[in-house]
Design a protein around this motif. Sequence first.
Motif, mmCIF file in Angstrom:
data_model
loop_
_atom_site.group_PDB
_atom_site.id
_atom_site.type_symbol
_atom_site.label_atom_id
_atom_site.label_comp_id
_atom_site.label_asym_id
_atom_site.label_seq_id
_atom_site.Cartn_x
_atom_site.Cartn_y
_atom_site.Cartn_z
ATOM 1 N N HIS A 127 0.837 -1.211 0.000
ATOM 2 C CA HIS A 127 0.000 0.000 0.000
ATOM 3 C C HIS A 127 0.871 1.261 0.000
ATOM 4 O O HIS A 127 0.620 2.203 -0.784
ATOM 5 N N ILE A 128 1.890 1.293 0.833
ATOM 6 C CA ILE A 128 2.763 2.469 0.912
ATOM 7 C C ILE A 128 3.524 2.660 -0.400
ATOM 8 O O ILE A 128 3.591 3.775 -0.936
ATOM 9 N N LEU A 129 4.078 1.581 -0.931
ATOM 10 C CA LEU A 129 4.852 1.702 -2.166
ATOM 11 C C LEU A 129 3.967 2.069 -3.352
ATOM 12 O O LEU A 129 4.416 2.778 -4.268
ATOM 13 N N THR A 130 2.731 1.624 -3.342
ATOM 14 C CA THR A 130 1.808 2.007 -4.413
ATOM 15 C C THR A 130 1.590 3.517 -4.410
ATOM 16 O O THR A 130 1.615 4.171 -5.471
ATOM 17 N N THR A 131 1.390 4.069 -3.241
ATOM 18 C CA THR A 131 1.197 5.523 -3.125
ATOM 19 C C THR A 131 2.401 6.282 -3.650
ATOM 20 O O THR A 131 2.277 7.228 -4.444
ATOM 21 N N TYR A 132 3.594 5.852 -3.227
ATOM 22 C CA TYR A 132 4.802 6.571 -3.635
ATOM 23 C C TYR A 132 5.126 6.356 -5.113
ATOM 24 O O TYR A 132 5.650 7.248 -5.777
ATOM 25 N N ALA A 133 4.834 5.166 -5.624
ATOM 26 C CA ALA A 133 5.092 4.905 -7.045
ATOM 27 C C ALA A 133 4.200 5.765 -7.936
ATOM 28 O O ALA A 133 4.613 6.201 -9.021
ATOM 29 N N GLU A 134 2.985 6.024 -7.471
ATOM 30 C CA GLU A 134 2.027 6.772 -8.281
ATOM 31 C C GLU A 134 2.123 8.278 -8.093
ATOM 32 O O GLU A 134 1.544 9.042 -8.876
ATOM 33 N N HIS A 135 2.853 8.724 -7.056
ATOM 34 C CA HIS A 135 2.912 10.160 -6.754
ATOM 35 C C HIS A 135 4.363 10.601 -6.550
ATOM 36 O O HIS A 135 4.831 10.749 -5.415
ATOM 37 N N PRO A 136 5.091 10.854 -7.629
ATOM 38 C CA PRO A 136 6.486 11.271 -7.498
ATOM 39 C C PRO A 136 6.655 12.589 -6.758
ATOM 40 O O PRO A 136 7.713 12.829 -6.168
ATOM 41 N N GLU A 137 5.616 13.421 -6.739
ATOM 42 C CA GLU A 137 5.740 14.690 -6.030
ATOM 43 C C GLU A 137 5.923 14.475 -4.528
ATOM 44 O O GLU A 137 6.552 15.294 -3.840
ATOM 45 N N ILE A 138 5.406 13.345 -4.010
ATOM 46 C CA ILE A 138 5.555 13.073 -2.582
ATOM 47 C C ILE A 138 7.002 12.715 -2.256
ATOM 48 O O ILE A 138 7.595 13.247 -1.304
ATOM 49 N N THR A 139 7.598 11.817 -3.037
ATOM 50 C CA THR A 139 8.975 11.421 -2.749
ATOM 51 C C THR A 139 9.949 12.572 -2.996
ATOM 52 O O THR A 139 10.960 12.683 -2.302
ATOM 53 N N GLU A 140 9.642 13.452 -3.948
ATOM 54 C CA GLU A 140 10.509 14.609 -4.172
ATOM 55 C C GLU A 140 10.423 15.590 -3.006
ATOM 56 O O GLU A 140 11.421 16.180 -2.600
ATOM 57 N N ALA A 141 9.231 15.754 -2.456
ATOM 58 C CA ALA A 141 9.075 16.625 -1.284
ATOM 59 C C ALA A 141 9.807 16.037 -0.078
ATOM 60 O O ALA A 141 10.427 16.769 0.709
ATOM 61 N N MET A 142 9.771 14.727 0.077
ATOM 62 C CA MET A 142 10.497 14.072 1.173
ATOM 63 C C MET A 142 12.002 14.282 1.025
ATOM 64 O O MET A 142 12.708 14.563 2.003
ATOM 65 N N ALA A 143 12.486 14.160 -0.215
ATOM 66 C CA ALA A 143 13.912 14.338 -0.471
ATOM 67 C C ALA A 143 14.364 15.757 -0.115
ATOM 68 O O ALA A 143 15.417 15.957 0.518
ATOM 69 N N SER A 144 13.568 16.736 -0.499
ATOM 70 C CA SER A 144 13.907 18.124 -0.193
ATOM 71 C C SER A 144 13.893 18.369 1.315
ATOM 72 O O SER A 144 14.753 19.082 1.850
ATOM 73 N N ALA A 145 12.922 17.792 2.005
ATOM 74 C CA ALA A 145 12.852 17.961 3.457
ATOM 75 C C ALA A 145 14.049 17.326 4.151
ATOM 76 O O ALA A 145 14.582 17.869 5.132
ATOM 77 N N ALA A 146 14.494 16.176 3.657
ATOM 78 C CA ALA A 146 15.640 15.495 4.278
ATOM 79 C C ALA A 146 16.879 16.373 4.268
ATOM 80 O O ALA A 146 17.652 16.404 5.243
ATOM 81 N N LEU A 147 17.076 17.115 3.189
ATOM 82 C CA LEU A 147 18.263 17.972 3.088
ATOM 83 C C LEU A 147 18.312 19.030 4.179
ATOM 84 O O LEU A 147 19.391 19.476 4.570
ATOM 85 N N THR A 148 17.160 19.436 4.680
ATOM 86 C CA THR A 148 17.143 20.483 5.705
ATOM 87 C C THR A 148 17.744 20.002 7.028
ATOM 88 O O THR A 148 18.105 20.820 7.870
ATOM 89 N N LEU A 149 17.834 18.682 7.210
ATOM 90 C CA LEU A 149 18.428 18.132 8.437
ATOM 91 C C LEU A 149 19.908 17.818 8.261
ATOM 92 O O LEU A 149 20.586 17.412 9.197
ATOM 93 N N SER A 150 20.414 18.032 7.066
ATOM 94 C CA SER A 150 21.807 17.673 6.783
ATOM 95 C C SER A 150 22.777 18.589 7.517
ATOM 96 O O SER A 150 22.563 19.798 7.612
ATOM 97 N N ARG A 151 23.841 18.005 8.018
ATOM 98 C CA ARG A 151 24.960 18.757 8.605
ATOM 99 C C ARG A 151 26.229 18.288 7.898
ATOM 100 O O ARG A 151 27.008 17.496 8.430
ATOM 101 N N PRO A 152 26.435 18.773 6.681
ATOM 102 C CA PRO A 152 27.502 18.227 5.834
ATOM 103 C C PRO A 152 28.912 18.485 6.334
ATOM 104 O O PRO A 152 29.848 17.833 5.892
ATOM 105 N N HIS A 153 29.063 19.437 7.262
ATOM 106 C CA HIS A 153 30.400 19.775 7.734
ATOM 107 C C HIS A 153 30.696 19.188 9.119
ATOM 108 O O HIS A 153 31.596 19.658 9.817
ATOM 109 N N ALA A 154 29.957 18.158 9.502
ATOM 110 C CA ALA A 154 30.135 17.578 10.840
ATOM 111 C C ALA A 154 31.552 17.072 11.058
ATOM 112 O O ALA A 154 32.144 17.288 12.120
ATOM 113 N N ALA A 155 32.125 16.388 10.067
ATOM 114 C CA ALA A 155 33.490 15.859 10.231
ATOM 115 C C ALA A 155 34.495 16.991 10.395
ATOM 116 O O ALA A 155 35.437 16.880 11.194
ATOM 117 N N ILE A 156 34.295 18.081 9.664
ATOM 118 C CA ILE A 156 35.201 19.223 9.779
ATOM 119 C C ILE A 156 35.095 19.852 11.166
ATOM 120 O O ILE A 156 36.112 20.132 11.827
#
Length: 366
Positions: free
Chosen positions: A323-352
Motif C-alpha cells: 500500500h505504501i509503495l503504491t502511493t509513492y510509485a504513483e505520486h512522485p511529487e511526494i517522494t521529491e518533497a520528502m527528499a527536499s525535506a531530508a536535506l534540511t536536516l543535513s549537517r555536511p560539515h560535521a566531520a570538519i
Amino acid sequence: MNKDLKKRRLLIAGGGTGGHLFPGVAVAETFLSRSPDHGVLFVNTARPLDQKILGSKGLPFAPISASGLKGQGLWQSLLSLMRLPRAFGEAFAILRAFKPHALLSVGGYAAAPAALAAKCMGIPLILHEQNKLPGLTTRLLSRLAEEVHVSFPHTPLPVSPERIRVTGNPVRSNLVQCRKRRRRPQDPLNLLILGGSQGARGLNRVVCQALPRLGSLPLSLTHQTGAADLQWVEEAYAASGIKARIQPFIEDMESCYREADLVLCRAGATTVAELAAAGLGAIFIPFPHAADNHQYYNAKALSDIQAAVILEEKNLTPETLTHILTTYAEHPEITEAMASAALTLSRPHAAIHLTEALMARMPEVN
C-alpha cells in the motif's frame, strides 16, 4: 608555524558496527587531510567489519579484549566485567606507545577502556554520540569528557549543556548532496532497500513476501540483502519474475544514493545522517531489538519534518508495504518533497567541525 601543519596524533576508540565506525573514519580522513605528518590509530575489538572497513581505507588499528555488558545474559556480563582490567591494560599500553594528543570515542565496546586510559594519562577526551538516545558508553563517559558532540538537538545527557555540541553525524564527503536526480511523473520509483551492513532478515522476508503484489507497480529495485540472506532472496526475486539489482553488501553507496528516489531501511544513526546528507526520503523500519529502541527515535528526527515515514516491524506486512509503495510509485511529487525535506536536516560539515574541536584541544606540538 600554523598549528594545523604541526604533527599531531589522534586516537579513535570504538567500532564494532558501521554506525559507530563510519563517523570515526570520516573524522580520520578529515584529520589526515590537514597535514601529511598527522597520524591516526583506531582502537577496537578487531571485529571482521572493523578490519574490512579500516583495511580498505588503509587506516591502522590496534585490538583490545573488550566486550559488551548491556543486553547480555548474566554469564556473558560477568565475562565482560572480568575482561575489563585486561582491556584497560591493553589500552593503556597502546596509548603509551602511540602517544596521542587527543582521543575521540565513537562508542562501542572498546571505547570505555581506551577513554579511561586516556583520562588517567591526561589526554584530552572528546565523545561523539551518533544516536538520538545516547548509548551506555557515552552516558558513562560523558562526565569525564571535555566535550560531547551529538548528532541531534536535545540529546539527553547527564552533563551541563555547555559541554554539549550539536555537530551532526560525520558522513563521507562524497555522499553530501550526491542525489542530483529529480523524478518525473513518467519515471519508475527507484527504490533502494537496505538492511544495514549485516542485512535485516525481517525486512528481507516481508519484501520477498510482497514481491508477487509489486510486479504491476512501476518500480526499479536495488536490494542489499546481507551475505546470510543473499541466496534465498535471489530465489524469491527469480520466482516472482521481478528483476532487481541484488547484492549482499553495497560498497559504492554514492552511486546507489544518486540513483534512488526512496530508501526502505533500518534507522541506524549513520543511515539517517547519510540520507539527510544525500537528500533522500525514507520508509524506516526501526530494528525492534535496538538498545532503548534508539532507532525509532533516530527515524523520528526525519519523520517529524515529513522526510520519512516510520513503519514498525510489528506492523510490517506485505499488504502494508504494498500500500505504501503504491502511493509513492504513483505520486512522485511526494517522494521529491520528502527528499527536499531530508536535506534540511543535513549537517555536511560535521566531520570538519569535530576535527577542529579535537585539534583545538590538542596541546602545542614543537
